[in-house]
Design a protein around this motif. Structure first.
Motif, mmCIF file in Angstrom:
data_model
loop_
_atom_site.group_PDB
_atom_site.id
_atom_site.type_symbol
_atom_site.label_atom_id
_atom_site.label_comp_id
_atom_site.label_asym_id
_atom_site.label_seq_id
_atom_site.Cartn_x
_atom_site.Cartn_y
_atom_site.Cartn_z
ATOM 1 N N LEU A 1 34.174 -5.225 15.362
ATOM 2 C CA LEU A 1 34.787 -3.758 15.700
ATOM 3 C C LEU A 1 35.109 -3.153 14.065
ATOM 4 O O LEU A 1 34.509 -2.206 13.729
ATOM 5 C CB LEU A 1 36.312 -3.946 16.144
ATOM 6 C CG LEU A 1 37.109 -2.664 16.119
ATOM 7 C CD1 LEU A 1 36.226 -1.608 17.055
ATOM 8 C CD2 LEU A 1 38.411 -2.965 16.887
ATOM 9 N N PHE A 2 35.125 -4.112 13.182
ATOM 10 C CA PHE A 2 35.121 -3.618 11.877
ATOM 11 C C PHE A 2 33.914 -3.128 11.456
ATOM 12 O O PHE A 2 33.682 -2.265 11.003
ATOM 13 C CB PHE A 2 35.804 -4.729 10.877
ATOM 14 C CG PHE A 2 36.053 -4.353 9.637
ATOM 15 C CD1 PHE A 2 37.487 -3.981 9.057
ATOM 16 C CD2 PHE A 2 35.174 -4.386 8.519
ATOM 17 C CE1 PHE A 2 37.562 -3.257 7.911
ATOM 18 C CE2 PHE A 2 35.600 -4.080 7.356
ATOM 19 C CZ PHE A 2 36.900 -3.444 6.797
ATOM 20 N N GLU A 3 33.078 -3.899 11.360
ATOM 21 C CA GLU A 3 31.537 -3.661 11.226
ATOM 22 C C GLU A 3 31.177 -2.356 11.839
ATOM 23 O O GLU A 3 30.501 -1.531 11.295
ATOM 24 C CB GLU A 3 30.605 -4.915 11.460
ATOM 25 C CG GLU A 3 29.197 -4.604 10.711
ATOM 26 C CD GLU A 3 28.314 -5.683 11.073
ATOM 27 O OE1 GLU A 3 27.215 -5.796 10.875
ATOM 28 O OE2 GLU A 3 28.935 -6.873 11.389
ATOM 29 N N GLU A 4 31.268 -2.375 13.083
ATOM 30 C CA GLU A 4 30.803 -1.193 13.929
ATOM 31 C C GLU A 4 31.494 0.048 13.593
ATOM 32 O O GLU A 4 30.702 1.190 13.459
ATOM 33 C CB GLU A 4 31.201 -1.359 15.382
ATOM 34 C CG GLU A 4 30.997 -0.119 16.261
ATOM 35 C CD GLU A 4 29.361 -0.422 16.715
ATOM 36 O OE1 GLU A 4 28.673 -1.450 16.406
ATOM 37 O OE2 GLU A 4 29.107 0.349 17.700
ATOM 38 N N SER A 5 32.833 0.086 12.942
ATOM 39 C CA SER A 5 33.418 1.336 12.662
ATOM 40 C C SER A 5 33.449 1.630 11.040
ATOM 41 O O SER A 5 33.866 2.765 10.898
ATOM 42 C CB SER A 5 35.071 1.370 13.005
ATOM 43 O OG SER A 5 34.791 0.855 14.481
ATOM 44 N N LEU A 6 32.912 0.793 10.243
ATOM 45 C CA LEU A 6 33.043 0.759 8.932
ATOM 46 C C LEU A 6 32.651 2.287 8.073
ATOM 47 O O LEU A 6 32.844 2.888 7.445
ATOM 48 C CB LEU A 6 32.490 -0.382 8.229
ATOM 49 C CG LEU A 6 32.583 -0.382 6.801
ATOM 50 C CD1 LEU A 6 33.832 -0.290 6.120
ATOM 51 C CD2 LEU A 6 31.778 -1.652 5.854
ATOM 52 N N GLU A 7 31.193 2.623 8.859
ATOM 53 C CA GLU A 7 30.487 3.817 8.495
ATOM 54 C C GLU A 7 31.399 5.045 8.594
ATOM 55 O O GLU A 7 31.665 5.796 7.705
ATOM 56 C CB GLU A 7 29.367 4.112 9.040
ATOM 57 C CG GLU A 7 28.564 5.294 8.510
ATOM 58 C CD GLU A 7 27.239 5.391 9.403
ATOM 59 O OE1 GLU A 7 26.460 6.309 9.097
ATOM 60 O OE2 GLU A 7 26.778 4.573 9.972
ATOM 61 N N ALA A 8 32.148 5.034 9.611
ATOM 62 C CA ALA A 8 32.928 6.229 10.099
ATOM 63 C C ALA A 8 34.213 6.165 9.212
ATOM 64 O O ALA A 8 34.801 7.271 8.981
ATOM 65 C CB ALA A 8 33.310 6.287 11.740
#
Length: 212
Positions: A14-21
């Protein structure tokens, strides 16, 4: 800016998935701390400028920072500019020197077990949509970190040894298994929880009374 919904994932995913945003909204950095207790946080990470992190830690600004103090007393979200607590030490003014001018903070939990998340920008206030997105992400992230998943008996055998201050190699010898087998058990557990450290596994097993 459009934000897509994130499916239920492990905490790490979840952290990696959302890091860009997160990084796009918090263009000058972020800070996240999960389940802080008197023993310390289970997870903490910051991308704020290293010079600011050093100054913040060396001067114990966490005892003076109005945004952080608000997060300890309250749950929810606030723009920094909306927090009206006094700042006699000028922490917020000092942060501006590092581009941390506008920001928001998010808080969840209790004083004895608190999770906090903040982001910063140098150009403008966060929009309502951005705050809503980050609040939703933070809620899902803390939930993922706290998701209860039982350890296997073999995993608990290794974790009990680590809790008894053994190294992984010593645990393997004690259990009469190979070091690679002990490491594999720990990796399986870390992957299941979406965490990177064995210490988190030990702490989780202790809290849930699966080891002593």
């Amino acid at each position: 800016m459009a934000f897509r919904e994130v499916k239920a994932l492990s905490a790490a995913d979840l952290f990696e998935e959302s890091l860009e945003a997160i990084s796009a909204i918090g263009s000058e950095g972020y800070f996240v701390m999960v389940n802080h207790s008197r023993k310390g946080p289970e997870f903490i990470q910051s991308s704020y400028p290293q010079e600011w992190q050093t100054e913040y830690d060396e001067n114990s600004y966490h005892l003076k920072d109005p945004a952080f103090l608000w997060s300890l007393a309250k749950n929810g979200s606030r723009r920094w500019s909306e927090i009206k607590l006094p700042d006699p030490s000028g922490v917020m003014k000092k942060a501006r020197r590092f581009g941390l001018i506008y920001g928001a903070i998010f808080s969840k939990g209790f004083l004895t077990k608190k999770s906090v998340f903040s982001v910063a920008r140098d150009d403008r206030e966060l929009t309502d949509d951005e705050i809503s997105f980050l609040a939703g992400w933070f809620e899902r992230y803390v939930t993922a970190c706290n998701r209860k998943q039982a350890f296997s008996i073999k995993e608990l055998d290794v974790l009990q040894c680590l809790a008894n201050d053994m190294t992984v190699d010593e645990a393997a010898d004690n259990l009469n298994i190979s070091a690679s087998a002990a490491k594999a058990r720990l990796k399986t557990a870390r992957d299941r929880y979406g965490v990177k450290t064995n210490s988190w596994l030990v702490a989780s097993a202790l809290r849930s009374n699966q080891i002593d």
